[in-house]
Motif scaffolding. Structure first.
Motif, PDB file in Angstrom:
ATOM      1  N   ASN A   1       0.814  -1.223   0.000  1.00 24.53           N
ATOM      2  CA  ASN A   1       0.000   0.000   0.000  1.00 24.53           C
ATOM      3  C   ASN A   1       0.844   1.268   0.000  1.00 24.53           C
ATOM      4  O   ASN A   1       0.322   2.362   0.215  1.00 24.53           O
ATOM      5  CB  ASN A   1      -0.963  -0.009   1.189  1.00 24.53           C
ATOM      6  CG  ASN A   1      -2.100  -0.994   0.982  1.00 24.53           C
ATOM      7  OD1 ASN A   1      -2.232  -1.567  -0.100  1.00 24.53           O
ATOM      8  ND2 ASN A   1      -2.903  -1.212   1.993  1.00 24.53           N
ATOM      9  N   LYS A   2       2.131   1.124  -0.257  1.00 18.18           N
ATOM     10  CA  LYS A   2       3.047   2.268  -0.398  1.00 18.18           C
ATOM     11  C   LYS A   2       3.025   3.211   0.819  1.00 18.18           C
ATOM     12  O   LYS A   2       3.103   4.432   0.691  1.00 18.18           O
ATOM     13  CB  LYS A   2       2.766   3.040  -1.685  1.00 18.18           C
ATOM     14  CG  LYS A   2       2.899   2.162  -2.926  1.00 18.18           C
ATOM     15  CD  LYS A   2       3.150   2.981  -4.161  1.00 18.18           C
ATOM     16  CE  LYS A   2       3.551   2.167  -5.382  1.00 18.18           C
ATOM     17  NZ  LYS A   2       3.508   0.723  -5.336  1.00 18.18           N
ATOM     18  N   ILE A   3       2.891   2.625   1.993  1.00 16.91           N
ATOM     19  CA  ILE A   3       2.981   3.423   3.225  1.00 16.91           C
ATOM     20  C   ILE A   3       4.469   3.641   3.516  1.00 16.91           C
ATOM     21  O   ILE A   3       4.896   4.741   3.844  1.00 16.91           O
ATOM     22  CB  ILE A   3       2.295   2.679   4.397  1.00 16.91           C
ATOM     23  CG1 ILE A   3       0.827   2.418   4.063  1.00 16.91           C
ATOM     24  CG2 ILE A   3       2.427   3.486   5.691  1.00 16.91           C
ATOM     25  CD1 ILE A   3       0.128   1.446   5.004  1.00 16.91           C
ATOM     26  N   LEU A   4       5.252   2.569   3.379  1.00 20.55           N
ATOM     27  CA  LEU A   4       6.702   2.644   3.581  1.00 20.55           C
ATOM     28  C   LEU A   4       7.416   2.234   2.293  1.00 20.55           C
ATOM     29  O   LEU A   4       6.933   1.371   1.551  1.00 20.55           O
ATOM     30  CB  LEU A   4       7.121   1.690   4.710  1.00 20.55           C
ATOM     31  CG  LEU A   4       6.546   1.955   6.107  1.00 20.55           C
ATOM     32  CD1 LEU A   4       6.958   0.842   7.072  1.00 20.55           C
ATOM     33  CD2 LEU A   4       6.998   3.313   6.652  1.00 20.55           C
ATOM     34  N   SER A   5       8.592   2.848   2.049  1.00 22.84           N
ATOM     35  CA  SER A   5       9.408   2.483   0.880  1.00 22.84           C
ATOM     36  C   SER A   5      10.284   1.277   1.238  1.00 22.84           C
ATOM     37  O   SER A   5      10.386   0.898   2.411  1.00 22.84           O
ATOM     38  CB  SER A   5      10.306   3.666   0.505  1.00 22.84           C
ATOM     39  OG  SER A   5      11.276   3.858   1.536  1.00 22.84           O
TER      40      SER A   5
END
Ligand code: HEC
Length: 210
Positions: free
Chosen positions: A184-188
């Motif tokens: 979910n692209k919260i963290l890279s």
């Protein structure tokens, strides 16, 4: 406000087609429940990125339908969807800087309306996990991660498994309540490497517990 509260309660109790059977609350269909949630959040007036937060994806829909206990074949399907979404670091290096990982684990910023898009979003891991024994404030929804690396002999396979867990927890527990940080692209990928170092670096306070 009251309407919003009712809608949220119904969303939380969500499951099969006619499953919102809670004493004192009316029995409603999945479609009606979805409509109540949309009405409660003024869905039509929301920007697309916030609409996406209300629309269930396939994983959420299936977990709702089976009340987080899907039959084995459905669980296997959800876990495969999750596994297929995982992107591994190209250089095969899973460990970053544990100090940055500690800050990210403590940081709960992000994913709220009005947030500054330029600010670093955090992992908020302490909301659900114990990590470093020096941090006394933590949630207990998830298991304790104290001495996580040490207990696993800093094993490379365990590091890879933890990467998978953080990237998409549904890959191992179909209806996990842990956020899908990578998918979910919260963290890279770099953020996840820093957090892995916090869990697996022998110098990290996580592994220096008594
Ligand atoms: C909303 C609560 C929640 C948040 C936030 C959360 N987790 Fe979890 N986590 C869980 C739950 C519940 C489990 C156990 C179920 C599962 O394995 O999916 C879990 C399991 C894990 C596991 C596997 C533990 C084991 O059994 O070996 C790891 C590793 C982990 N989380 C790391 C993290 C990290 C790192 C973060 C922050 C980036 C984080 N979690 C954020 C709820 C959460």
């Amino acid at each position: 406000m009251r309407r919003l509260l009712v809608a949220s309660l119904l969303a939380l109790s969500a499951s099969g087609a006619f499953a919102a059977e809670i004493p004192g609350l009316p029995k409603i269909s999945t479609e009606r429940r979805e409509q109540l949630v949309r009405d409660g959040f003024r869905y039509d007036k929301l920007p697309p990125e916030l609409r996406a937060r209300i629309d269930q994806d396939e994983t959420q829909r299936l977990c709702t339908e089976y009340r987080n206990e899907p039959p084995p074949e459905v669980a296997a399907h959800i876990e495969k969807l999750a596994r297929d979404s995982i992107v591994f670091p190209q250089d095969g290096n899973f460990l970053g800087d544990w100090k940055k990982g500690e800050a990210l684990s403590l940081n709960g910023y992000g994913l709220r309306m009005g947030d500054d898009p330029k600010r670093q979003v955090g992992g908020n891991c302490y909301a659900c996990h114990e990590m470093s024994p020096t941090e006394l404030s933590y949630g207990t929804l998830g298991p304790s991660l104290k001495a996580y690396g040490k207990l696993r002999d800093y094993d490379r396979e365990a590091i890879k498994e933890a990467y998978i867990k953080i990237y998409n927890p549904n890959a191992t527990v179909a209806c996990s309540t842990m956020p899908r940080f990578g998918t979910n692209k919260i963290l890279s990928i770099d953020d996840i490497r820093h957090i892995l170092a916090f869990l697996f670096d022998p110098e990290s306070p996580v592994n220096r517990a008594e």
